[in-house]
Design a protein around this motif. Structure first.
Motif, PDB file in Angstrom:
ATOM      1  N   LEU A 164       0.915  -1.098  -0.191  1.00  0.00           N
ATOM      2  CA  LEU A 164      -0.035  -0.030   0.000  1.00  0.00           C
ATOM      3  C   LEU A 164       0.922   1.295  -0.157  1.00  0.00           C
ATOM      4  N   PRO A 165       0.190   2.450  -0.500  1.00  0.00           N
ATOM      5  CA  PRO A 165       1.009   3.383  -0.375  1.00  0.00           C
ATOM      6  C   PRO A 165       1.517   4.004   1.349  1.00  0.00           C
ATOM      7  N   GLY A 166       2.702   4.189   1.279  1.00  0.00           N
ATOM      8  CA  GLY A 166       3.257   4.662   2.523  1.00  0.00           C
ATOM      9  C   GLY A 166       2.155   5.566   3.412  1.00  0.00           C
ATOM     10  N   ALA A 167       1.930   6.838   2.524  1.00  0.00           N
ATOM     11  CA  ALA A 167       1.084   7.704   3.189  1.00  0.00           C
ATOM     12  C   ALA A 167      -0.218   7.203   3.776  1.00  0.00           C
ATOM     13  N   MET A 168      -0.638   6.022   3.284  1.00  0.00           N
ATOM     14  CA  MET A 168      -2.033   5.477   3.825  1.00  0.00           C
ATOM     15  C   MET A 168      -1.799   4.858   5.349  1.00  0.00           C
ATOM     16  N   ALA A 169      -0.616   4.788   5.785  1.00  0.00           N
ATOM     17  CA  ALA A 169      -0.588   4.021   6.944  1.00  0.00           C
ATOM     18  C   ALA A 169      -1.066   4.930   7.878  1.00  0.00           C
ATOM     19  N   ALA A 170      -0.778   6.208   7.690  1.00  0.00           N
ATOM     20  CA  ALA A 170      -1.373   7.252   8.662  1.00  0.00           C
ATOM     21  C   ALA A 170      -2.883   7.327   8.953  1.00  0.00           C
ATOM     22  N   HIS A 171      -3.628   6.869   8.023  1.00  0.00           N
ATOM     23  CA  HIS A 171      -5.234   6.684   8.132  1.00  0.00           C
ATOM     24  C   HIS A 171      -5.815   5.214   8.422  1.00  0.00           C
ATOM     25  N   LEU A 172      -5.021   4.372   8.666  1.00  0.00           N
ATOM     26  CA  LEU A 172      -5.305   3.063   8.977  1.00  0.00           C
ATOM     27  C   LEU A 172      -6.093   3.418  10.291  1.00  0.00           C
ATOM     28  N   PRO A 173      -6.996   2.485  10.669  1.00  0.00           N
ATOM     29  CA  PRO A 173      -7.779   2.677  12.008  1.00  0.00           C
ATOM     30  C   PRO A 173      -6.810   2.554  13.297  1.00  0.00           C
ATOM     31  N   GLY A 174      -7.148   3.643  13.942  1.00  0.00           N
ATOM     32  CA  GLY A 174      -6.038   3.394  15.253  1.00  0.00           C
ATOM     33  C   GLY A 174      -4.733   4.085  15.189  1.00  0.00           C
ATOM     34  N   ALA A 175      -4.575   4.559  13.916  1.00  0.00           N
ATOM     35  CA  ALA A 175      -3.086   5.128  13.620  1.00  0.00           C
ATOM     36  C   ALA A 175      -2.870   6.388  14.191  1.00  0.00           C
ATOM     37  N   ARG A 176      -1.577   6.504  14.611  1.00  0.00           N
ATOM     38  CA  ARG A 176      -1.168   7.608  15.292  1.00  0.00           C
ATOM     39  C   ARG A 176       0.406   7.991  14.709  1.00  0.00           C
ATOM     40  N   VAL A 177       0.500   8.991  14.011  1.00  0.00           N
ATOM     41  CA  VAL A 177       1.914   9.219  13.658  1.00  0.00           C
ATOM     42  C   VAL A 177       2.906   9.624  14.754  1.00  0.00           C
ATOM     43  N   VAL A 178       4.028   9.010  14.855  1.00  0.00           N
ATOM     44  CA  VAL A 178       5.053   9.360  15.933  1.00  0.00           C
ATOM     45  C   VAL A 178       6.389   9.513  15.178  1.00  0.00           C
ATOM     46  N   ASP A 179       6.598  10.894  15.539  1.00  0.00           N
ATOM     47  CA  ASP A 179       8.206  11.165  15.052  1.00  0.00           C
ATOM     48  C   ASP A 179       9.140  10.507  15.870  1.00  0.00           C
ATOM     49  N   GLY A 180      10.245   9.841  15.551  1.00  0.00           N
ATOM     50  CA  GLY A 180      11.127   9.123  16.446  1.00  0.00           C
ATOM     51  C   GLY A 180      10.733   7.761  16.986  1.00  0.00           C
ATOM     52  N   LEU A 181       9.720   7.308  16.484  1.00  0.00           N
ATOM     53  CA  LEU A 181       9.251   6.137  16.887  1.00  0.00           C
ATOM     54  C   LEU A 181      10.243   5.030  16.654  1.00  0.00           C
ATOM     55  N   ALA A 182      11.151   5.015  15.923  1.00  0.00           N
ATOM     56  CA  ALA A 182      12.081   4.187  15.213  1.00  0.00           C
ATOM     57  C   ALA A 182      13.678   4.632  15.327  1.00  0.00           C
ATOM     58  N   VAL A 183      14.611   4.094  15.656  1.00  0.00           N
ATOM     59  CA  VAL A 183      15.869   4.327  15.543  1.00  0.00           C
ATOM     60  C   VAL A 183      16.620   3.424  14.629  1.00  0.00           C
TER      61      VAL A 183
END
Length: 183
Positions: A164-183
């Motif tokens: 799927l398009p990466g940007a779509m992940a922000a709109h999946l049910p329950g999604a919350r975009v977090v800066d710095g979630l991964a290292v």
């Protein structure tokens, strides 16, 4: 290796039951306006022995940066369990002990055990995906996921993958975009 991609709902046999139900629900809700075009989510059959991200990258030649892993994390506070999923790119690792722990507001958290994760998600270990998780679980999405043209994620079973398009992940049910979630 080249995979045959098809619209995900055209191949329900390649989806875990919770994933299929979630995609059907999204299609019925007409969530395209909310950023999820179910028709833009594709599925491809793979060898289940290649479900691991690194193995699939080696077999297909895809970029590790286009793969996204979904992990399930649990912790507790005041005797109340707190669970979330995290979606991070394949070349990164989730910052469980700092960012996710603080987001869950717990003293300690860890990866959910395999048997518990499988039972509670209804998905196979190694195929767990943010699509179709329990409705009360937040899905933390590393902001870098949104920058990818396409991401490849689990389908709930080890014998296929979703794209799927990466940007779509922000709109999946329950999604919350977090800066710095991964290292």
């Amino acid at each position: 290796m080249t995979l045959a991609w098809a619209p995900a709902l055209d191949r329900p046999d390649l989806l875990a039951e919770p994933v299929r139900l979630a995609l059907e629900g999204l299609r019925q809700e007409g969530t395209e306006a909310a950023g999820v075009d179910v028709g833009g989510i594709e599925v491809a059959e793979i060898d289940p022995d290649q479900a691991d991200t690194a193995v699939l990258v080696e077999a297909t030649g895809w970029a590790m940066e286009d793969m996204a892993n979904c992990i399930v994390i649990a912790g507790s506070r005041a005797g109340q369990e707190r669970v979330c999923a995290a979606l991070v790119l394949g070349h990164t690792r989730a910052d469980v002990n700092t960012t996710i722990r603080k987001t869950l507001d717990v003293r300690k958290c860890s990866f959910m055990g395999m048997d518990d994760a499988v039972e509670r998600t209804g998905m196979e270990y190694g195929g767990i995906t943010p699509v179709g998780l329990p409705h009360d679980w937040p899905v933390l999405v590393d902001a870098r996921v949104l920058d990818r043209d396409q991401i490849v994620i689990g389908s709930g079973v080890r014998r296929s993958k979703l794209r799927l398009p990466g940007a779509m992940a922000a709109h999946l049910p329950g999604a919350r975009v977090v800066d710095g979630l991964a290292v």
